[in-house]
Design a protein around this motif. Structure first.
Motif, PDB file in Angstrom:
ATOM      1  N   ALA A  61      -2.069  -0.538   8.381  1.00  0.00           N
ATOM      2  CA  ALA A  61      -1.498   0.474   7.483  1.00  0.00           C
ATOM      3  C   ALA A  61      -0.202   1.051   8.047  1.00  0.00           C
ATOM      4  CB  ALA A  61      -2.503   1.597   7.239  1.00  0.00           C
ATOM      5  N   THR A  62      -0.073   1.086   9.376  1.00  0.00           N
ATOM      6  CA  THR A  62       1.145   1.642   9.981  1.00  0.00           C
ATOM      7  C   THR A  62       2.355   0.745   9.745  1.00  0.00           C
ATOM      8  OG1 THR A  62       0.794   0.557  12.133  1.00  0.00           O
ATOM      9  CG2 THR A  62      -0.248   2.706  11.785  1.00  0.00           C
ATOM     10  N   LEU A  63       2.134  -0.533   9.422  1.00  0.00           N
ATOM     11  CA  LEU A  63       3.250  -1.432   9.104  1.00  0.00           C
ATOM     12  C   LEU A  63       3.931  -1.005   7.805  1.00  0.00           C
ATOM     13  CD1 LEU A  63       1.600  -4.890   9.911  1.00  0.00           C
ATOM     14  CD2 LEU A  63       3.087  -3.526  11.381  1.00  0.00           C
ATOM     15  N   PHE A  64       3.214  -0.254   6.988  1.00  0.00           N
ATOM     16  CA  PHE A  64       3.752   0.192   5.703  1.00  0.00           C
ATOM     17  C   PHE A  64       4.066   1.688   5.702  1.00  0.00           C
ATOM     18  CE2 PHE A  64       1.212  -3.573   4.953  1.00  0.00           C
ATOM     19  CZ  PHE A  64       2.013  -4.325   4.120  1.00  0.00           C
ATOM     20  N   LYS A 115       7.332   3.946  -0.816  1.00  0.00           N
ATOM     21  CA  LYS A 115       7.978   2.694  -0.430  1.00  0.00           C
ATOM     22  C   LYS A 115       6.976   1.724   0.184  1.00  0.00           C
ATOM     23  CE  LYS A 115      12.824   3.863   0.365  1.00  0.00           C
ATOM     24  NZ  LYS A 115      13.906   3.939   1.378  1.00  0.00           N
ATOM     25  N   GLY A 116       6.092   2.265   1.028  1.00  0.00           N
ATOM     26  CA  GLY A 116       5.093   1.412   1.657  1.00  0.00           C
ATOM     27  C   GLY A 116       4.201   0.724   0.648  1.00  0.00           C
ATOM     28  N   ASN A 117       3.748   1.457  -0.359  1.00  0.00           N
ATOM     29  CA  ASN A 117       2.878   0.867  -1.371  1.00  0.00           C
ATOM     30  C   ASN A 117       3.619  -0.095  -2.281  1.00  0.00           C
ATOM     31  OD1 ASN A 117       0.594   2.158  -0.444  1.00  0.00           O
ATOM     32  ND2 ASN A 117       0.790   3.894  -1.834  1.00  0.00           N
ATOM     33  N   LEU A 118       4.885   0.178  -2.560  1.00  0.00           N
ATOM     34  CA  LEU A 118       5.679  -0.771  -3.354  1.00  0.00           C
ATOM     35  C   LEU A 118       5.854  -2.077  -2.607  1.00  0.00           C
ATOM     36  CD1 LEU A 118       8.429   1.566  -4.875  1.00  0.00           C
ATOM     37  CD2 LEU A 118       6.638   0.336  -6.122  1.00  0.00           C
ATOM     38  N   LYS A 119       6.019  -1.989  -1.275  1.00  0.00           N
ATOM     39  CA  LYS A 119       6.119  -3.214  -0.475  1.00  0.00           C
ATOM     40  C   LYS A 119       4.800  -3.973  -0.513  1.00  0.00           C
ATOM     41  CE  LYS A 119       7.200  -5.027   4.115  1.00  0.00           C
ATOM     42  NZ  LYS A 119       7.572  -4.707   5.519  1.00  0.00           N
ATOM     43  N   ARG A 120       3.678  -3.230  -0.417  1.00  0.00           N
ATOM     44  CA  ARG A 120       2.365  -3.880  -0.547  1.00  0.00           C
ATOM     45  C   ARG A 120       2.254  -4.616  -1.878  1.00  0.00           C
ATOM     46  NH1 ARG A 120       0.048   1.036   1.882  1.00  0.00           N
ATOM     47  NH2 ARG A 120      -1.065   0.470   3.798  1.00  0.00           N
ATOM     48  N   GLU A 150      -0.799   5.489  -7.192  1.00  0.00           N
ATOM     49  CA  GLU A 150      -0.323   5.512  -5.808  1.00  0.00           C
ATOM     50  C   GLU A 150       0.421   4.238  -5.433  1.00  0.00           C
ATOM     51  OE1 GLU A 150      -0.145   7.839  -3.750  1.00  0.00           O
ATOM     52  OE2 GLU A 150      -1.375   9.356  -4.711  1.00  0.00           O
ATOM     53  N   LEU A 151       0.087   3.124  -6.025  1.00  0.00           N
ATOM     54  CA  LEU A 151       0.768   1.864  -5.713  1.00  0.00           C
ATOM     55  C   LEU A 151       2.267   1.920  -6.009  1.00  0.00           C
ATOM     56  CD1 LEU A 151      -1.680  -0.991  -6.771  1.00  0.00           C
ATOM     57  CD2 LEU A 151      -0.626  -0.668  -4.530  1.00  0.00           C
ATOM     58  N   ARG A 164      -7.671  -0.826  -1.481  1.00  0.00           N
ATOM     59  CA  ARG A 164      -8.063  -2.220  -1.223  1.00  0.00           C
ATOM     60  C   ARG A 164      -8.600  -2.918  -2.463  1.00  0.00           C
ATOM     61  NH1 ARG A 164     -10.460  -1.813   3.825  1.00  0.00           N
ATOM     62  NH2 ARG A 164      -8.297  -1.935   4.542  1.00  0.00           N
ATOM     63  N   SER A 165      -9.539  -2.321  -3.148  1.00  0.00           N
ATOM     64  CA  SER A 165     -10.106  -2.975  -4.342  1.00  0.00           C
ATOM     65  C   SER A 165      -9.047  -3.163  -5.425  1.00  0.00           C
ATOM     66  CB  SER A 165     -11.275  -2.155  -4.889  1.00  0.00           C
ATOM     67  OG  SER A 165     -12.349  -2.152  -3.992  1.00  0.00           O
ATOM     68  N   THR A 166      -8.179  -2.175  -5.568  1.00  0.00           N
ATOM     69  CA  THR A 166      -7.118  -2.270  -6.568  1.00  0.00           C
ATOM     70  C   THR A 166      -6.127  -3.369  -6.206  1.00  0.00           C
ATOM     71  OG1 THR A 166      -7.321   0.103  -6.971  1.00  0.00           O
ATOM     72  CG2 THR A 166      -5.337  -0.973  -7.797  1.00  0.00           C
ATOM     73  N   CYS A 167      -5.762  -3.447  -4.934  1.00  0.00           N
ATOM     74  CA  CYS A 167      -4.822  -4.489  -4.495  1.00  0.00           C
ATOM     75  C   CYS A 167      -5.421  -5.879  -4.665  1.00  0.00           C
ATOM     76  CB  CYS A 167      -4.427  -4.262  -3.034  1.00  0.00           C
ATOM     77  SG  CYS A 167      -3.272  -2.902  -2.780  1.00  0.00           S
TER      78      CYS A 167
END
Length: 505
Positions: free
Chosen positions: A468-471, A265-270, A260-261, A404-407
């Motif tokens: 989460a809405t920022l992403f 686009k949101g997760n790629l930015k994270r 999922e990361l 969260r744990s993965t990040c």
């Protein structure tokens, strides 16, 4: 107003929100101080002739012993996710405390360099697990209005451990035996022991409990966090809202977190923010001063062991005071303002430090030497003002529960990878480049400034779900709450039709 009787939360957990916040503050202080003590003890030991002579250290073996802790941390990254997601945030703290306790005893009892390196790996293994689980637990328990300062204080208390280590090393340097370095190593078991004692006083993360389907337990934790004299219906409302967002996240991201990361686009930015920030922590110049202060002072013309130890103690006091101030400012000035201000200032001070060492490094000019020390102090203050408190706050905040744990694991892996590389490379680079080395670090800070300016979001006073809405955009919350209106009753009966468990890949 409904009344509340505990069924799941331990009676040891304080009944008032203020008392519980005090316990969580103690958890943050102890876990962070353990890492600070561990990191600082190596810098302090390298100053002591009894330590360097006992192991007959040179540039290569010094780098190896410094790197051993990073090796342990990198190994710990691979188990932090299953422990945190399958057994809970609290269990990570227990495992970390036990490992640090064992590693500390071995380090103090080391008879040769192999035994010492093994002990450092075990300690590193434990500290990385604790410093992944503890801030996650705190972030998932405390309200948004105080999350920034609490998480900021978490890593700011790194300097508490560092300061204690410096004072102990300063006091033990005159012991006429190997206990001059064994004692500072041995005393690191104390924070680990305190961590184990605090375990019964902390509740589990309500978000973790929701992910396990333990909704009533989660609701009780939310009530306890507000103070048991408040309306218990508030706990139910908060549970519904949190569960709704987690439900929607799981529905929109059904694949394994590692996949999922890279899926949106949101997760790629994270992912970009996490990796760049993990790199920044080790490569913006602080690593050198934290681990090789002795070499810097030698380059600046300060070679007396007692003077170097005194400077180290004073520097840690200064950094701790600035870091605490910076922690409180996170919820006032905001994350972006602080990090941009600090990066700009650090770049300037590194350029100045390089210039001062070039001109006065081999001279006896007192003003030049004091100027170099002042530049180091200002640089460390700027780092402590923003980077130190954000180390625990930012990676936890910007990740959704499912990721969260993965990040955090990716963040720690990046941090440890560059720390490991730096522990080998920096010592040789300082030796060969001298003043040019600081100019190079300053240029990196300019690049980090541009990265933060264009890509880092502001998370001040936002709930973890709102971040989460920022992403993903505001439609995440709107859709989740609208969808959950139809099945609020199911939350308390365990009938959710989408699994919200954040399992590791």
């Amino acid at each position: 107003m409904s009344t509340h009787q505990r069924q799941y939360v331990s009676r040891w957990v304080p009944k008032t929100s203020r008392g519980l916040m005090g316990i969580l503050l103690a958890v943050t202080v102890i876990n962070s101080a353990t890492l600070g003590y561990d990191s600082s003890v190596m810098n302090n030991l390298n100053i002591l002739p009894s330590y360097t002579e006992y192991f007959n250290l040179n540039t290569r073996t010094t780098s190896l012993q410094t790197a051993a802790g990073w090796v342990g941390q990198m190994l710990g990254i691979f188990v932090m996710i299953p422990i945190a997601d399958r057994y809970g945030r609290k269990m990570t703290i227990i495992v970390a405390g036990a490992l640090c306790f064992i590693g500390t005893i071995l380090q103090a009892a080391s008879q040769n360099i192999g035994m010492f390196i093994t002990a450092r790996i075990i300690v590193g293994f434990g500290t990385i697990i604790g410093n992944a689980g503890a801030p996650t637990l705190v972030a998932e328990l405390i309200p948004a209005r105080t999350r920034g300062r609490m998480l900021g204080i978490f890593f700011s208390c790194y300097y508490v451990g560092s300061l204690i280590s410096s004072i102990i090393s300063y006091g033990s340097q005159n012991i006429p035996s190997t206990w001059s370095w064994r004692l500072p190593s041995l005393l690191m078991f104390i924070p680990s022991a305190i961590t184990l004692c605090l375990y019964p006083l902390c509740p589990e993360s309500p978000r973790y409990l929701i992910s396990m389907g333990e909704f009533e337990h989660a609701r009780e934790v939310l009530i306890v966090m507000q103070g048991e004299h408040t309306d218990v219906d508030k706990g139910q409302t908060e549970l519904v809202e949190i569960r709704a967002i987690m439900h929607k996240e799981a529905e929109d991201a059904p694949r394994a977190p590692w996949i999922e990361l890279f899926a949106t686009k949101g997760n790629l930015k994270r992912l970009f923010v996490i990796v760049s920030f993990g790199t920044m922590i080790e490569m913006c110049g602080n690593f050198v001063i934290s681990w090789y202060l002795t070499d810097i002072l030698n380059q600046a013309g300060i070679t007396d062991t007692t003077t170097q130890t005194q400077i180290n103690v004073i520097l840690n006091c200064w950094c701790f005071a600035v870091a605490i101030f910076g922690s409180y400012m996170l919820d006032v000035a905001g994350r972006r303002v602080q990090i941009l201000f600090s990066l700009a200032g650090m770049a300037v001070m590194l350029y100045i430090t390089g210039g001062l060492i070039k001109v006065y490094g081999t001279s006896t000019n007192t003003s030049g030497i004091y100027g170099t020390i002042a530049a180091i102090f200002i640089f460390q203050g700027l780092y402590s003002f923003a980077i130190t408190p954000l180390t625990s706050a930012y990676p936890v905040e910007i990740a959704s529960f499912r990721l969260r744990s993965t990040c955090v694991a990716i963040f720690k892996f990046t941090d440890c990878s560059f720390g490991l590389m730096a522990s080998f490379v920096m010592n040789f680079a300082m030796e060969r480049l001298s003043w040019k080395f600081y100019m190079l670090n300053a240029s990196w800070d300019v690049l980090f400034f541009l990265t933060a300016y264009f890509f880092y979001p502001e998370t001040k006073r936002l709930s973890l779900e709102a971040v989460a809405t920022l992403f993903e955009g505001p439609q995440l919350i709107e859709a989740a709450l609208e969808e959950d209106d139809m099945r609020k009753d199911d939350v308390f009966q365990g009938k959710g039709d989408v699994d919200v468990t954040a399992k590791a890949a």
